[in-house]
Design a protein around this motif. Structure first.
Motif, PDB file in Angstrom:
ATOM      1  N   THR A  20      59.864  18.183  19.913  1.00 17.85           N
ATOM      2  CA  THR A  20      59.410  17.579  18.669  1.00 17.85           C
ATOM      3  C   THR A  20      58.791  16.221  18.976  1.00 17.85           C
ATOM      4  O   THR A  20      58.751  15.800  20.136  1.00 17.85           O
ATOM      5  N   HIS A  21      58.317  15.537  17.952  1.00 16.72           N
ATOM      6  CA  HIS A  21      57.774  14.195  18.138  1.00 16.72           C
ATOM      7  C   HIS A  21      58.893  13.234  18.524  1.00 16.72           C
ATOM      8  O   HIS A  21      59.995  13.289  17.988  1.00 16.72           O
ATOM      9  N   PHE A  71      67.782  18.868  27.143  1.00 14.67           N
ATOM     10  CA  PHE A  71      66.358  18.876  27.511  1.00 14.67           C
ATOM     11  C   PHE A  71      65.599  18.282  26.329  1.00 14.67           C
ATOM     12  O   PHE A  71      65.579  18.859  25.245  1.00 14.67           O
ATOM     13  N   MET A  72      64.967  17.130  26.524  1.00 16.81           N
ATOM     14  CA  MET A  72      64.291  16.426  25.450  1.00 16.81           C
ATOM     15  C   MET A  72      62.785  16.435  25.726  1.00 16.81           C
ATOM     16  O   MET A  72      62.276  15.612  26.485  1.00 16.81           O
ATOM     17  N   ASN A  73      62.089  17.360  25.107  1.00 15.91           N
ATOM     18  CA  ASN A  73      60.648  17.503  25.260  1.00 15.91           C
ATOM     19  C   ASN A  73      59.969  16.718  24.139  1.00 15.91           C
ATOM     20  O   ASN A  73      59.808  17.217  23.022  1.00 15.91           O
ATOM     21  N   ALA A  74      59.604  15.475  24.410  1.00 14.78           N
ATOM     22  CA  ALA A  74      58.915  14.648  23.410  1.00 14.78           C
ATOM     23  C   ALA A  74      57.419  14.867  23.562  1.00 14.78           C
ATOM     24  O   ALA A  74      56.848  14.600  24.619  1.00 14.78           O
ATOM     25  N   SER A 117      62.043  17.930   7.498  1.00  9.08           N
ATOM     26  CA  SER A 117      62.015  17.264   6.179  1.00  9.08           C
ATOM     27  C   SER A 117      62.179  15.754   6.301  1.00  9.08           C
ATOM     28  O   SER A 117      62.981  15.131   5.585  1.00  9.08           O
ATOM     29  N   ASN A 118      61.429  15.177   7.255  1.00 11.69           N
ATOM     30  CA  ASN A 118      61.441  13.727   7.480  1.00 11.69           C
ATOM     31  C   ASN A 118      62.795  13.197   7.980  1.00 11.69           C
ATOM     32  O   ASN A 118      63.060  11.994   7.903  1.00 11.69           O
ATOM     33  N   GLY A 119      63.635  14.084   8.454  1.00  9.33           N
ATOM     34  CA  GLY A 119      64.890  13.643   9.064  1.00  9.33           C
ATOM     35  C   GLY A 119      64.634  13.050  10.441  1.00  9.33           C
ATOM     36  O   GLY A 119      63.556  13.192  11.015  1.00  9.33           O
ATOM     37  N   LYS A 120      65.624  12.363  10.975  1.00  8.86           N
ATOM     38  CA  LYS A 120      65.450  11.759  12.295  1.00  8.86           C
ATOM     39  C   LYS A 120      66.822  11.548  12.938  1.00  8.86           C
ATOM     40  O   LYS A 120      67.854  11.511  12.268  1.00  8.86           O
ATOM     41  N   ILE A 121      66.784  11.401  14.231  1.00  8.12           N
ATOM     42  CA  ILE A 121      67.970  11.050  15.003  1.00  8.12           C
ATOM     43  C   ILE A 121      67.578   9.953  15.976  1.00  8.12           C
ATOM     44  O   ILE A 121      66.458   9.942  16.506  1.00  8.12           O
ATOM     45  N   ARG A 122      68.475   8.979  16.178  1.00  6.51           N
ATOM     46  CA  ARG A 122      68.192   7.833  17.037  1.00  6.51           C
ATOM     47  C   ARG A 122      69.320   7.667  18.050  1.00  6.51           C
ATOM     48  O   ARG A 122      70.447   8.124  17.808  1.00  6.51           O
ATOM     49  N   LEU A 133      67.123   1.306  20.960  1.00  2.00           N
ATOM     50  CA  LEU A 133      68.237   2.028  20.346  1.00  2.00           C
ATOM     51  C   LEU A 133      67.848   2.686  19.028  1.00  2.00           C
ATOM     52  O   LEU A 133      68.561   3.548  18.524  1.00  2.00           O
ATOM     53  N   TYR A 134      66.707   2.272  18.472  1.00  4.24           N
ATOM     54  CA  TYR A 134      66.242   2.835  17.209  1.00  4.24           C
ATOM     55  C   TYR A 134      65.013   3.725  17.412  1.00  4.24           C
ATOM     56  O   TYR A 134      64.307   4.055  16.450  1.00  4.24           O
ATOM     57  N   SER A 135      64.758   4.132  18.660  1.00  4.02           N
ATOM     58  CA  SER A 135      63.686   5.089  18.929  1.00  4.02           C
ATOM     59  C   SER A 135      63.974   6.386  18.185  1.00  4.02           C
ATOM     60  O   SER A 135      65.132   6.746  17.952  1.00  4.02           O
ATOM     61  N   ILE A 136      62.924   7.111  17.838  1.00  3.25           N
ATOM     62  CA  ILE A 136      63.066   8.222  16.887  1.00  3.25           C
ATOM     63  C   ILE A 136      62.740   9.566  17.528  1.00  3.25           C
ATOM     64  O   ILE A 136      61.768   9.702  18.267  1.00  3.25           O
ATOM     65  N   ILE A 137      63.579  10.556  17.239  1.00  2.00           N
ATOM     66  CA  ILE A 137      63.254  11.964  17.436  1.00  2.00           C
ATOM     67  C   ILE A 137      63.187  12.587  16.041  1.00  2.00           C
ATOM     68  O   ILE A 137      64.147  12.501  15.255  1.00  2.00           O
ATOM     69  N   GLU A 138      62.050  13.200  15.717  1.00  2.00           N
ATOM     70  CA  GLU A 138      61.832  13.714  14.370  1.00  2.00           C
ATOM     71  C   GLU A 138      62.542  15.049  14.161  1.00  2.00           C
ATOM     72  O   GLU A 138      62.507  15.929  15.029  1.00  2.00           O
TER      73      GLU A 138
END
Length: 628
Positions: free
Chosen positions: A486-487, A527-530, A503-508, A495-500
């Motif tokens: 994901t983006h 596995f984090m495919n940004a 529905s506009n949710g996010k995790i940091r 520490l506030y970097s975003i994984i989308e």
């Protein structure tokens, strides 16, 4: 009664009147190595005038006559060596500084219940059976470069000053049980070849076991570590017993190999609260080269461990200012040169080689480059992009020989200093995080590929990617594999970097705390495919903060990207990576081969294949699903 017998009895009676009474007024038992049984000790030295004791057992005399005590002790050493007899110093009061240098003792030594009132140094010396049972060291105790060839007994010893066993070897049964260490303790470059017992020992201050090797059973059961405890770079080749051990401050196990059973049952405070009972499996073969980076303020010291080189110091480097900010500038240079990213990465890779590789490390690299296949970097600093270091050297004819990026040549990984290594040998429960409303076409294809492949090999796959569902996953703690596609983007505060999410949710990264660290119970591979759509611009992902939070929670391995890659590259890398694991390749080889594959993709940006990093054991292999 014969006259000879009368004279003998008279002489014996006179001798008894002249002999120190230590051992007769109160029984003092010790284990006699020669007789292989417990015996009662009786001092045979003459009394001091005006006392019932000899000079060594009369405490007041020892305090007032320090030089006489020291000289008499050295004379006693020489006499027992000349007579080829054991040295019995049981209960002695040895005041002043004692220095024994390059001395070999061919007979047994007994310092049971002795008190060393000054600094003590047994340097470059060699002992047979030796007992310090019940002794007290009031000042520093230094056993550097010492070898104990026989049985060694430090049971119930009190070490009040700093204690140093650097480069010491114990070749017989060794007993430190019930010993107390008041000050700092070092067991550096130390080897225990037989069973070793530290059970019920108490360490009041900091203790370091660095580059240690326990070749037989090692017992630390019921021990108490009140300061920080470091077990770094070593091997437990026999059973390691840490049951009921109490770590009151902090404990670090790094680059430690447990070849057999390691039992941490009921150990307190060494792991997070849910790990009260833990049995460690043996680690896979370590990397051919281990580079250890130790930070001291702005200075970084380097050590290299490889075949034929045991933790050799390689000098160091220094950063002025904040290293995090320094490397964010470097990454921004890459980000600002999207159109010529390959040239930007190569330029920065050669610059990193200049500033990170000391002259010693450069020389070593070119000597062993063709003899090794894997490298691991152990450092507390996650911001240094070691993967894109690009070595080069100037030849005698003035030409420059340029090498490949080190991540291109070797199976390469990193790990964070002070974080426990976890081993995961099978992945079955899988969480795929790809928002259903994403505009990344290839991300949806990536999710479908994992679902299809999962059905073939026995994965249990969940794909709900809402914020609520994913936070439940973090708190549930059952996933063996968590795969993001994901983006992802770096914010001003990492520490506030975003994984989308959907529905506009996010995790940091900051959200991985408290109950949301339970997912680490299962020690998953993450596995984090940004990724981004198209190749117009790349973005930094803030992976460093994700790594620290994920490894802190307990993941066994982490794969991610330093900067965003296109969703087309992302799916191809993921497919190649999992296929390589299915074919039996190690984590490090799987990442390396996937890089090489993506480098050749016709539509991929030039440097996307360099964006990936691996945290974990490079030589670890993992079974996917129910496959063999």
């Amino acid at each position: 009664m014969p006259l000879e017998l009368k004279y003998w009895l008279l002489f014996t009676s006179i001798k008894e009147l002249q002999t120190c009474i230590y051992g007769s007024e109160k029984k003092i038992n010790y284990y006699d190595y020669g007789r292989k049984k417990y015996s009662q000790y009786q001092c045979t030295l003459d009394k001091v005038l005006g006392s019932e004791y000899c000079k060594f057992h009369w405490r007041d005399y020892a305090k007032m006559n320090i030089y006489d005590i020291i000289n008499s002790f050295y004379s006693l050493l020489d006499a027992t060596k000349k007579e080829n007899a054991p040295l019995l110093c049981i209960g002695f009061n040895l005041v002043g500084e004692i220095i024994i240098f390059e001395r070999r003792f061919d007979n047994d030594l007994y310092f049971n219940y002795a008190t060393f009132g000054g600094p003590v140094s047994f340097l470059n010396s060699r002992f047979m059976n030796t007992s310090f049972s019940g002794a007290k060291f009031s000042w520093r105790a230094d056993f550097t470069n010492t070898r104990f060839d026989g049985l060694t007994d430090f049971k119930k010893v009190l070490f009040k000053g700093e204690t140093d066993f650097t480069n010491t070897r114990f070749d017989g049964l060794t007993d430190f049980s019930n010993a107390t260490f008041i000050n700092n303790v070092k067991f550096t470059d130390v080897k225990f070849t037989k069973e070793t017992d530290f059970s019920n020992a108490t360490f009041i201050n900091n203790v370091k076991f660095v580059n240690m090797n326990f070749e037989d059973v090692a017992r630390f059961a019921n021990s108490v570590f009140r300061g920080s405890a470091h077990f770094i770079a070593g091997n437990f080749e026999g059973v390691a017993d840490f049951t009921n051990t109490w770590f009151e401050e902090s404990a670090y196990l790094d680059v430690v190999n447990f070849s057999k059973l390691a039992d941490f049952t009921s150990t307190r405070d060494i792991y997070t609260e849910y790990s009260k009972q833990l049995t460690l499996k043996s680690l896979p073969n370590k990397a051919d080269v281990l580079i250890i980076i130790k930070r001291n303020g702005q200075e970084y010291e380097m050590m290299l461990d490889s075949k034929g080189t045991s933790y050799e110091k390689m000098g160091g480097f220094k950063f002025e200012g904040d290293p995090e900010e320094k490397f964010r500038v470097l990454f921004k240079d890459i980000q600002d040169h999207t159109n010529d990213i390959n040239e930007a990465v190569q330029r920065n890779g050669e610059y990193l080689y200049d500033i990170l590789f000391t002259e010693s490390l450069k020389d070593k690299y070119w000597k062993i480059r063709d003899e090794i296949t894997s490298i691991q970097i152990l450092s507390e600093e996650p911001w240094i992009p070691w993967e894109i270091v690009k070595p080069y050297r100037k030849l005698d004819n003035g030409e420059v020989e340029s090498d490949t990026f080190i991540c291109e040549r070797f199976a390469m990984s990193r790990w964070i200093t002070g974080r426990e290594r976890q081993i995961k040998d099978r992945l079955e429960d899988v969480k795929v995080v790809v928002p259903a409303d994403t505009k990344l076409r290839f991300s949806l294809e990536e999710r479908k590929w994992i679902e299809d492949k999962g059905r073939e090999i026995g994965f249990r796959v969940s794909t709900d990617s809402s914020e609520e569902e994913f936070k439940y996953t973090l708190k549930n703690g059952k996933s063996d594999l968590i795969h993001f596609c994901t983006h992802g983007r770096l914010e001003a505060d990492p520490l506030y970097s975003i994984i989308e999410l959907e529905s506009n949710g996010k995790i940091r990264p900051i959200d991985i705390s408290g109950e949301a660290t339970r997912f680490g119970n299962a020690h998953p591979l993450v596995f984090m495919n940004a990724c981004e759509s198209g190749a117009q611009q790349i973005f930094l992902t803030g992976i460093q903060s994700w790594v620290m939070r994920m490894i802190g929670a307990g993941v066994s391995a982490f794969v991610g990207t330093l900067w965003s890659v296109t969703d087309e590259v992302a799916i191809e890398f993921a497919k190649a990576f999992y296929s390589n694991l299915l074919n039996g390749y190690s984590l490090g080889e799987s990442v390396k081969m996937s890089r090489q594959y993506c480098r050749k993709l016709p539509n991929a940006p030039d440097a996307s294949w360099l964006a990936y990093v691996l945290y974990g054991e490079p030589n670890a292999t993992i079974t996917l699903g129910k496959s063999n």
